[in-house]
Write a protein that holds these residues in place. Sequence first.
Motif, PDB file in Angstrom:
ATOM      1  N   GLY A 101      -2.673   3.521  -1.264  1.00  0.00           N
ATOM      2  CA  GLY A 101      -2.033   3.987  -0.037  1.00  0.00           C
ATOM      3  C   GLY A 101      -3.043   4.567   0.929  1.00  0.00           C
ATOM      4  O   GLY A 101      -3.046   4.253   2.125  1.00  0.00           O
ATOM      5  N   PHE A 102      -3.924   5.416   0.408  1.00  0.00           N
ATOM      6  CA  PHE A 102      -4.916   6.040   1.289  1.00  0.00           C
ATOM      7  C   PHE A 102      -5.911   5.020   1.818  1.00  0.00           C
ATOM      8  O   PHE A 102      -6.290   5.060   2.999  1.00  0.00           O
ATOM      9  N   ILE A 103      -6.333   4.096   0.957  1.00  0.00           N
ATOM     10  CA  ILE A 103      -7.274   3.067   1.423  1.00  0.00           C
ATOM     11  C   ILE A 103      -6.651   2.281   2.574  1.00  0.00           C
ATOM     12  O   ILE A 103      -7.261   2.064   3.622  1.00  0.00           O
ATOM     13  N   LEU A 104      -5.396   1.890   2.393  1.00  0.00           N
ATOM     14  CA  LEU A 104      -4.721   1.081   3.396  1.00  0.00           C
ATOM     15  C   LEU A 104      -4.558   1.852   4.711  1.00  0.00           C
ATOM     16  O   LEU A 104      -4.863   1.328   5.792  1.00  0.00           O
ATOM     17  N   GLY A 105      -4.122   3.117   4.611  1.00  0.00           N
ATOM     18  CA  GLY A 105      -3.956   3.937   5.812  1.00  0.00           C
ATOM     19  C   GLY A 105      -5.270   4.089   6.546  1.00  0.00           C
ATOM     20  O   GLY A 105      -5.351   3.950   7.778  1.00  0.00           O
ATOM     21  N   MET A 106      -6.325   4.333   5.778  1.00  0.00           N
ATOM     22  CA  MET A 106      -7.647   4.531   6.361  1.00  0.00           C
ATOM     23  C   MET A 106      -8.097   3.259   7.086  1.00  0.00           C
ATOM     24  O   MET A 106      -8.561   3.310   8.224  1.00  0.00           O
ATOM     25  N   ILE A 107      -7.959   2.110   6.417  1.00  0.00           N
ATOM     26  CA  ILE A 107      -8.435   0.865   7.016  1.00  0.00           C
ATOM     27  C   ILE A 107      -7.672   0.541   8.293  1.00  0.00           C
ATOM     28  O   ILE A 107      -8.259   0.199   9.317  1.00  0.00           O
ATOM     29  N   GLU A 108      -6.331   0.721   8.238  1.00  0.00           N
ATOM     30  CA  GLU A 108      -5.539   0.362   9.416  1.00  0.00           C
ATOM     31  C   GLU A 108      -5.917   1.188  10.629  1.00  0.00           C
ATOM     32  O   GLU A 108      -6.081   0.670  11.726  1.00  0.00           O
ATOM     33  N   GLY A 124      -1.814   6.981 -10.011  1.00  0.00           N
ATOM     34  CA  GLY A 124      -3.051   7.311  -9.303  1.00  0.00           C
ATOM     35  C   GLY A 124      -3.504   6.143  -8.444  1.00  0.00           C
ATOM     36  O   GLY A 124      -3.950   6.318  -7.307  1.00  0.00           O
ATOM     37  N   GLY A 125      -3.362   4.943  -9.000  1.00  0.00           N
ATOM     38  CA  GLY A 125      -3.765   3.745  -8.263  1.00  0.00           C
ATOM     39  C   GLY A 125      -2.947   3.578  -6.995  1.00  0.00           C
ATOM     40  O   GLY A 125      -3.491   3.226  -5.944  1.00  0.00           O
ATOM     41  N   ALA A 126      -1.634   3.836  -7.083  1.00  0.00           N
ATOM     42  CA  ALA A 126      -0.780   3.688  -5.906  1.00  0.00           C
ATOM     43  C   ALA A 126      -1.219   4.645  -4.808  1.00  0.00           C
ATOM     44  O   ALA A 126      -1.278   4.281  -3.632  1.00  0.00           O
ATOM     45  N   VAL A 127      -1.549   5.876  -5.208  1.00  0.00           N
ATOM     46  CA  VAL A 127      -1.988   6.865  -4.216  1.00  0.00           C
ATOM     47  C   VAL A 127      -3.295   6.408  -3.580  1.00  0.00           C
ATOM     48  O   VAL A 127      -3.447   6.401  -2.351  1.00  0.00           O
ATOM     49  N   LEU A 128      -4.224   5.999  -4.431  1.00  0.00           N
ATOM     50  CA  LEU A 128      -5.517   5.516  -3.927  1.00  0.00           C
ATOM     51  C   LEU A 128      -5.313   4.345  -2.968  1.00  0.00           C
ATOM     52  O   LEU A 128      -5.869   4.322  -1.861  1.00  0.00           O
ATOM     53  N   ALA A 169      -5.175   8.995   9.988  1.00  0.00           N
ATOM     54  CA  ALA A 169      -5.287   8.076   8.855  1.00  0.00           C
ATOM     55  C   ALA A 169      -4.829   8.744   7.567  1.00  0.00           C
ATOM     56  O   ALA A 169      -4.152   8.125   6.745  1.00  0.00           O
ATOM     57  N   LEU A 170      -5.172  10.025   7.414  1.00  0.00           N
ATOM     58  CA  LEU A 170      -4.761  10.726   6.194  1.00  0.00           C
ATOM     59  C   LEU A 170      -3.252  10.838   6.118  1.00  0.00           C
ATOM     60  O   LEU A 170      -2.659  10.650   5.052  1.00  0.00           O
ATOM     61  N   SER A 171      -2.606  11.128   7.262  1.00  0.00           N
ATOM     62  CA  SER A 171      -1.157  11.289   7.183  1.00  0.00           C
ATOM     63  C   SER A 171      -0.488   9.934   6.968  1.00  0.00           C
ATOM     64  O   SER A 171       0.467   9.817   6.193  1.00  0.00           O
ATOM     65  N   LEU A 172      -1.000   8.883   7.604  1.00  0.00           N
ATOM     66  CA  LEU A 172      -0.424   7.548   7.368  1.00  0.00           C
ATOM     67  C   LEU A 172      -0.640   7.142   5.912  1.00  0.00           C
ATOM     68  O   LEU A 172       0.269   6.631   5.249  1.00  0.00           O
ATOM     69  N   GLY A 173      -1.857   7.412   5.418  1.00  0.00           N
ATOM     70  CA  GLY A 173      -2.157   7.088   4.024  1.00  0.00           C
ATOM     71  C   GLY A 173      -1.232   7.822   3.068  1.00  0.00           C
ATOM     72  O   GLY A 173      -0.784   7.255   2.067  1.00  0.00           O
ATOM     73  N   LEU A 180       1.847   8.765   3.642  1.00  0.00           N
ATOM     74  CA  LEU A 180       3.166   8.123   3.674  1.00  0.00           C
ATOM     75  C   LEU A 180       3.150   6.842   2.859  1.00  0.00           C
ATOM     76  O   LEU A 180       4.067   6.578   2.067  1.00  0.00           O
ATOM     77  N   TYR A 181       2.087   6.046   3.030  1.00  0.00           N
ATOM     78  CA  TYR A 181       1.973   4.822   2.249  1.00  0.00           C
ATOM     79  C   TYR A 181       1.946   5.151   0.758  1.00  0.00           C
ATOM     80  O   TYR A 181       2.578   4.467  -0.049  1.00  0.00           O
ATOM     81  N   ALA A 182       1.220   6.215   0.411  1.00  0.00           N
ATOM     82  CA  ALA A 182       1.106   6.578  -1.003  1.00  0.00           C
ATOM     83  C   ALA A 182       2.477   6.909  -1.587  1.00  0.00           C
ATOM     84  O   ALA A 182       2.827   6.460  -2.679  1.00  0.00           O
ATOM     85  N   LEU A 183       3.279   7.689  -0.833  1.00  0.00           N
ATOM     86  CA  LEU A 183       4.606   8.073  -1.338  1.00  0.00           C
ATOM     87  C   LEU A 183       5.456   6.843  -1.622  1.00  0.00           C
ATOM     88  O   LEU A 183       6.178   6.776  -2.624  1.00  0.00           O
ATOM     89  N   LEU A 184       5.395   5.885  -0.726  1.00  0.00           N
ATOM     90  CA  LEU A 184       6.205   4.685  -0.907  1.00  0.00           C
ATOM     91  C   LEU A 184       5.653   3.817  -2.036  1.00  0.00           C
ATOM     92  O   LEU A 184       6.407   3.237  -2.815  1.00  0.00           O
ATOM     93  N   ALA A 185       4.329   3.758  -2.094  1.00  0.00           N
ATOM     94  CA  ALA A 185       3.697   2.895  -3.097  1.00  0.00           C
ATOM     95  C   ALA A 185       4.013   3.388  -4.507  1.00  0.00           C
ATOM     96  O   ALA A 185       4.157   2.579  -5.431  1.00  0.00           O
ATOM     97  N   ILE A 186       4.162   4.695  -4.676  1.00  0.00           N
ATOM     98  CA  ILE A 186       4.484   5.223  -6.002  1.00  0.00           C
ATOM     99  C   ILE A 186       5.815   4.653  -6.491  1.00  0.00           C
ATOM    100  O   ILE A 186       5.963   4.290  -7.652  1.00  0.00           O
ATOM    101  N   GLY A 187       6.792   4.572  -5.573  1.00  0.00           N
ATOM    102  CA  GLY A 187       8.087   4.014  -5.947  1.00  0.00           C
ATOM    103  C   GLY A 187       7.956   2.588  -6.456  1.00  0.00           C
ATOM    104  O   GLY A 187       8.551   2.208  -7.460  1.00  0.00           O
ATOM    105  N   TYR A 188       7.156   1.789  -5.753  1.00  0.00           N
ATOM    106  CA  TYR A 188       6.951   0.407  -6.188  1.00  0.00           C
ATOM    107  C   TYR A 188       6.293   0.350  -7.549  1.00  0.00           C
ATOM    108  O   TYR A 188       6.692  -0.406  -8.429  1.00  0.00           O
ATOM    109  N   THR A 189       5.263   1.168  -7.702  1.00  0.00           N
ATOM    110  CA  THR A 189       4.466   1.067  -8.913  1.00  0.00           C
ATOM    111  C   THR A 189       5.272   1.518 -10.128  1.00  0.00           C
ATOM    112  O   THR A 189       5.181   0.929 -11.200  1.00  0.00           O
TER     113      THR A 189
END
Lengths: 297, 362
Positions: free
Chosen positions: A248-255, A242-246, A13-17, A19-28
């Motif tokens: 990303g991790f929340i989403l990775g964890m939940i999935e 910071g929000g994007a990282v958070l 979950a941490l590693s997926l989170g 990856l999501y965080a890295l991508l989410a930063i670009g969006y944000t």
Amino acid sequence: MTADTFFQHLANALSLGSLYALLAIGYTMVYGVLRLINFAHGDIFMLATYFAFYIATTAIMPWWAVFILAIVLTGIFGVVVERVAYKPLRDYPRMSIMISAIGVSFLIENLATVVFGGRPKAFSVPELFSGLVMFGNVRIITVNLFIPVVTFVMLIILLFVVNKTKTGMAMRAVSTDFDAARLMAIDVNRIISFTFLLGSLLAGVGGVMWSLKYQQLQPLMGIMPGLKCFIAAVIGGIGSIGGAVLGGFILGMIEIMAVAFFPGATGYRDVFAFVLLIIILLVKPSGLLGKSSADKV
Amino acid sequence: MADTKKRNMILTIAALVAWIILLFVFDKVFDPFTMRIFNLCGIYVTLALSLNLINGFTGMFSLGHAGFMAVGAYVSALLTLSPATKAMNFYLAPITPLLANVQMPFLPALLIGGLVAAFVGFLIGWPVLRLRDDYLAIATLGFSEIIRVVITNLQTITNGSLGLKGIPRYTNVWWSWGIAIVAILFMVFLMRGSYGKAFKAIREDDTAAEAMGVGVFRHKVLSFVIASFMAGVGGGLLGHLLGTIDPLMFRFTLTYNILLIVVLGGIGSITGTVIAAIVITVATEALRFLDGDIDLGLFVIPGIPGMRMVVFSILLMCVILFWQRGLMGNRELSWEMLLPARRSAARKPDPSATGQSEGKRD
């Protein structure tokens, strides 16, 4: 569930989170300066994996050089997309740029299907990343350790650039007030290109690590992570790194955890993000770390 | 003035009759493959009009159309499939006894499909339409994806990822174009009435509209529900044209396709949407030659499967970048525009006429 399997899921979950965080930063970041959902971001992420794949199969280079070259190419590609597809429309209504973003994403996907072929490709992983590490009884693939570390380093560099350099200051200025920043003699075009460069470089890093983790490339692989990471950015509060990282991790964890604890929910895995998004939008539309803004008339 | 109004009415009815006669002739002359394209044109007219109602006329940005189409397609298909075909379809898990023996004619099935889609649209619209612009876009996109995943997982109702096969092919040119014409007329009258004016007011500035006493939220929900109904009916028609449906058909690329019709035709133009729906549907079929080998006499360019979509998306990007307003902008094609000689003669002293021709230039 034993503690061992729990820790294995946690590492995953941490590693997926990450990856999501890295991508989410670009969006944000893009949303911060242009108020645009860059629908093509997920496809830029997909291109990074193919760049790495083709450089690795055609050139004789150590793996790290391959990855760096792929990431740089991805960054340049992101800037080109902005110049060609978004810049001419900057003075048009926001809906036009968004439609253009959808068009670009459509074009990249179709082009990738023709150029790279629709069949999935296998990504060969350097030995360093495919090893197993044992922590007591917990077995973790090394790539799952690398990903959070690399993400953390990237995040430190990014925060330094945004908060401590002059360009970063200009970026923050543009995202606070586009017109005022222009009046203060900030070269807005350069800053926007720079933002796209940073975002796409991070997408490139994310893409390369994604292919190390999942080892399979497809022309349409960027769509779902792209959408989910935009959602992660919204959950965390769009415009805030910071929000994007958070988010990303929340989403990775939940999935990972929802599927681990309720195996019956496997089929619904792709839905969690959207459900979470709708809950957040209804309860706190500005996101967890975002600032709410009132409507000005 | 009353004279031109009367003339326009007669011209409109004449054009309608001519089109119906033309369809009748086409139906007799062309082979089934060409007729399928004509049917698709009609269906896309309905679908694009419904998306234009949300995006163009009410100024919201919804990307959820594929979901509503899926609901309409599945509901109507489940209602028209014969019990025997259903039993053949559901070989992994039997269908719920509730639906196993239901069968009804096409029209009620289509309408029920549309109504269920409208109900889903209402359920989604109620919470989501409080959001604006891009948030609304991503939330509706999310809901359409949720609908698709739910359909994939409801094995005993929708047959999951296997999809439904052997749907009776009821959709012919009369159904597809009949409903398209009803949809066009409905949109024209809707936009002329007070509801249409309220929708447009919301599009221009919803805060100002609210201040003028327009129930913004109520009208937004109404527009969304009407569009969902039309999308559901369109989805039902599509299912009964193709004969088979599965969840992968209703991914958001489908919504993109419809959105691109709306963009090309002009966001907020009924006639533009109709023309663009026909042009794009025919063009995607016409570009099919790109996927096969091209014989130039001296040598043969080997075909690349998928090339068609690349060319298509490049053309689309050109429209988006260089031809912002689409075919019609938010204006309508009118008889005055088609008959320029009479207009200039009739309106020469009118100062608004010059304004209009200036507006046309950009």
